[in-house]
Motif scaffolding. Structure first.
Motif, PDB file in Angstrom:
ATOM      1  N   ASP A  36      -6.980  -0.211  -6.785  1.00  0.00           N
ATOM      2  CA  ASP A  36      -7.990  -0.322  -7.370  1.00  0.00           C
ATOM      3  C   ASP A  36      -7.964   0.725  -8.647  1.00  0.00           C
ATOM      4  OD1 ASP A  36     -10.740  -1.006  -8.070  1.00  0.00           O
ATOM      5  OD2 ASP A  36     -11.431   0.391  -6.990  1.00  0.00           O
ATOM      6  N   HIS A  37      -7.226   1.758  -8.420  1.00  0.00           N
ATOM      7  CA  HIS A  37      -7.401   2.828  -9.559  1.00  0.00           C
ATOM      8  C   HIS A  37      -6.099   2.913 -10.295  1.00  0.00           C
ATOM      9  CE1 HIS A  37     -11.210   4.266  -7.703  1.00  0.00           C
ATOM     10  NE2 HIS A  37     -10.589   4.528  -6.630  1.00  0.00           N
ATOM     11  N   ILE A  70      -6.279  -4.432  -2.069  1.00  0.00           N
ATOM     12  CA  ILE A  70      -7.072  -4.010  -3.524  1.00  0.00           C
ATOM     13  C   ILE A  70      -7.721  -2.744  -3.379  1.00  0.00           C
ATOM     14  CG2 ILE A  70      -9.552  -4.739  -4.387  1.00  0.00           C
ATOM     15  CD1 ILE A  70      -9.167  -7.435  -3.437  1.00  0.00           C
ATOM     16  N   GLN A  71      -8.046  -2.236  -2.404  1.00  0.00           N
ATOM     17  CA  GLN A  71      -8.432  -0.688  -2.255  1.00  0.00           C
ATOM     18  C   GLN A  71      -7.394   0.251  -2.636  1.00  0.00           C
ATOM     19  OE1 GLN A  71      -9.945  -0.637   1.802  1.00  0.00           O
ATOM     20  NE2 GLN A  71     -11.774   0.702   1.039  1.00  0.00           N
ATOM     21  N   ALA A  72      -6.099  -0.148  -2.375  1.00  0.00           N
ATOM     22  CA  ALA A  72      -4.804   0.631  -2.755  1.00  0.00           C
ATOM     23  C   ALA A  72      -4.463   0.609  -3.962  1.00  0.00           C
ATOM     24  CB  ALA A  72      -3.555   0.276  -1.890  1.00  0.00           C
ATOM     25  N   MET A 120       0.735  -1.267   0.086  1.00  0.00           N
ATOM     26  CA  MET A 120       0.031   0.054   0.126  1.00  0.00           C
ATOM     27  C   MET A 120       0.827   1.020  -0.094  1.00  0.00           C
ATOM     28  SD  MET A 120      -3.358  -1.039   2.429  1.00  0.00           S
ATOM     29  CE  MET A 120      -2.231  -1.627   3.825  1.00  0.00           C
ATOM     30  N   MET A 179      -8.302  -6.879   1.268  1.00  0.00           N
ATOM     31  CA  MET A 179      -9.141  -5.787   1.082  1.00  0.00           C
ATOM     32  C   MET A 179      -8.516  -4.500   1.110  1.00  0.00           C
ATOM     33  SD  MET A 179     -11.965  -6.925  -0.253  1.00  0.00           S
ATOM     34  CE  MET A 179     -12.416  -5.257  -0.616  1.00  0.00           C
ATOM     35  N   LYS A 180      -7.618  -4.473   1.816  1.00  0.00           N
ATOM     36  CA  LYS A 180      -6.884  -2.909   2.087  1.00  0.00           C
ATOM     37  C   LYS A 180      -6.001  -2.873   0.608  1.00  0.00           C
ATOM     38  CE  LYS A 180      -7.111  -2.394   7.013  1.00  0.00           C
ATOM     39  NZ  LYS A 180      -7.755  -1.115   7.107  1.00  0.00           N
TER      40      LYS A 180
END
Length: 489
Positions: free
Chosen positions: A195-196, A191-193, A128, A188-189
């Motif tokens: 994602d974009h 994936i969020q990092a 991250m 999930m953390k």
């Protein structure tokens, strides 16, 4: 060495996680942590309104072992991976299913799950922190492979447990559910990092991580473990409660037994006895001449004796105060003895006092960084609490426990600010102004107070400082900011 991590634990408490790492070549290590807490004058916090007992009610701490450091790969590979200790404990229990060996198996399960939590947290944090790095794809793929490998190796042990050993299966299930939850939330953390991310290859990394999350969701459903259900508030409420219980259950293996008593109690009682004896000696020396020469005036003698008895009592209290004042720097308020399996591994002493600004070291005031308005405003008159801690660690005892090399302890301190918020003003105020069209507008503004923590860490010949600024209002903690590590001249 001393390290500190700070975060908002909840709306009304700050968490300081202070890690004390001993030196392997030294049998006993000593550490000192001095904290100066600067409190705004308007909160009416002083030695009369905020006693030591009140402070220690607000300042709670738990002591636990530092989690042994392993990467995800090292958890199942190498000479002494954590999975090996779980396997040995399970094999010993299956050969001789006694309560003692079951307890050892349970302990190794808890340690493995705790190490997994730290390992996956650290490796996901690295990804991250460098989410846009050119190596992010490789890191994500290795992360997914390593997590799946650890889960597979651990879960394969279930097949070795005979169904008749229900208690062993239950304890294994607790650790398995905890590990699954950690894999889920950490992935999930990540994936969020990412994602974009605009890198084309990151789609494959996203897919690999999403497959890991979905596989865990299906696995938990098949096993009857708690898992998130979109739109089901009742289920998700139970989920949080369940995970809270699991966390306490797993991490109980690292928490140490602590016995807290008042520090230097015997010395204090002796000093108070000496004070009483000194006062009595002065009383007798003063009253004896009066009794000798005024023996014919019993009424006068009576009043003189009463007067000198009152004086004796004041002398005793003054002497007690002087003894206590002299002992204050050497002795602390409380002493907590820390044990592992009834063996003393060290102690922690703590003391709290309100002090005046002239007693604060110049470098601490410099780090407080008062601006010009604060420095010149005599009405501010911050109240200053000095909170002292001294820690002793017996490395010889600590490093030879549970087949792991424990390098130190964590002192997890939570400071609750509820009491400090009682006399704060309303958290919001309305300011009126004119907008660009000349119309009157009401603008909401947040009213805050700032608590300043200047912390000094001393070990061996090292001295370091950390500064934290905690912004609070009546609704709780708004934010925490920190200065970079400082070493004043």
């Amino acid at each position: 060495m001393i390290e500190i991590q700070t975060k908002i634990h909840d709306r009304f408490s700050i968490e300081f996680k202070v890690g004390f790492s001993g030196t392997e070549s030294v049998k006993v290590d000593h550490f000192d942590v001095n904290s100066w807490i600067f409190i705004p004058n308007g909160l009416d916090i002083n030695k009369n309104t905020y006693s030591n007992n009140r402070f220690y009610t607000d300042m709670k701490s738990n002591v636990r072992l530092l989690t042994p450091a392993f990467t995800l790969k090292q958890m199942v590979e190498g000479e002494e991976p954590p999975i090996l200790h779980v396997k040995k404990a399970l094999k010993a229990y299956l050969q001789d299913p006694t309560q003692e060996l079951l307890d050892e198996f349970e302990f190794q399960l808890k340690l493995f799950a705790s190490i997994f939590k730290s390992s996956i947290r650290d490796e996901s944090a690295k990804i991250m922190a460098h989410a846009n790095d050119c190596l992010t794809y490789e890191r994500c793929m290795l992360y997914a492979d390593d997590v799946c490998r650890v889960l597979f190796e651990f879960r394969s042990l279930r097949d070795e447990i005979d169904p008749k050993h229900e208690e062993a299966l239950t304890k294994f299930g607790f650790a398995d559910e905890f590990i699954s939850h950690q894999a889920d939330i950490r992935t999930m953390k990540v994936i969020q990092a990412i994602d974009h991310s605009e890198q084309s290859e990151m789609k494959d990394a996203f897919k690999a991580l999403a497959n890991l999350v979905n596989d865990e969701k299906n696995y938990k459903s098949d096993r009857g473990y708690s898992h998130t259900v979109i739109g089901d508030e009742t289920n998700n409420r139970r989920l949080l409660y369940r995970h809270s219980l699991l966390k306490k259950y797993i991490e109980s293996a690292l928490y140490l037994k602590a016995n807290t008593t008042q520090d230097g109690q015997a010395v204090k009682q002796i000093s108070f006895s000496l004070a009483a004896g000194l006062a009595m000696m002065v009383y007798l020396l003063i009253t004896m001449p009066f009794q000798k020469y005024l023996g014919n005036y019993p009424s006068l003698i009576f009043f003189i004796l009463v007067l000198f008895y009152i004086l004796k009592d004041r002398i005793k209290e003054l002497t007690r105060w002087l003894f206590a004042y002299q002992l204050k720097d050497k002795y602390y308020d409380n002493k907590t003895v820390v044990n592992i399996k009834d063996r003393k591994v060290g102690w922690i002493k703590e003391g709290m006092d309100f002090i005046t600004e002239d007693k604060v070291p110049e470098e601490v005031l410099k780090l407080r960084e008062r601006n010009k308005l604060e420095a010149d405003n005599k009405l501010l008159d911050e109240k200053i609490i000095l909170y002292r801690k001294r820690v002793e660690i017996d490395n010889a005892v600590l490093r030879n426990q549970y087949n792991y090399d424990f390098k130190g302890i964590n002192d997890i301190i939570r400071y609750h600010i509820n009491y400090l918020t009682k006399k704060m003003d309303n958290p919001e105020s309305v300011i009126t102004c004119l907008d660009e069209q000349g119309r009157v507008q009401a603008v909401k503004a947040e009213r805050v107070y700032i608590l300043h923590f200047v912390m000094q860490f001393k070990w061996e010949d090292q001295v370091e400082y950390k500064v934290f600024h905690v912004m609070v209002n009546r609704n709780g903690i708004v934010s925490i900011s920190s200065n970079k590590e400082s070493k004043p001249n």
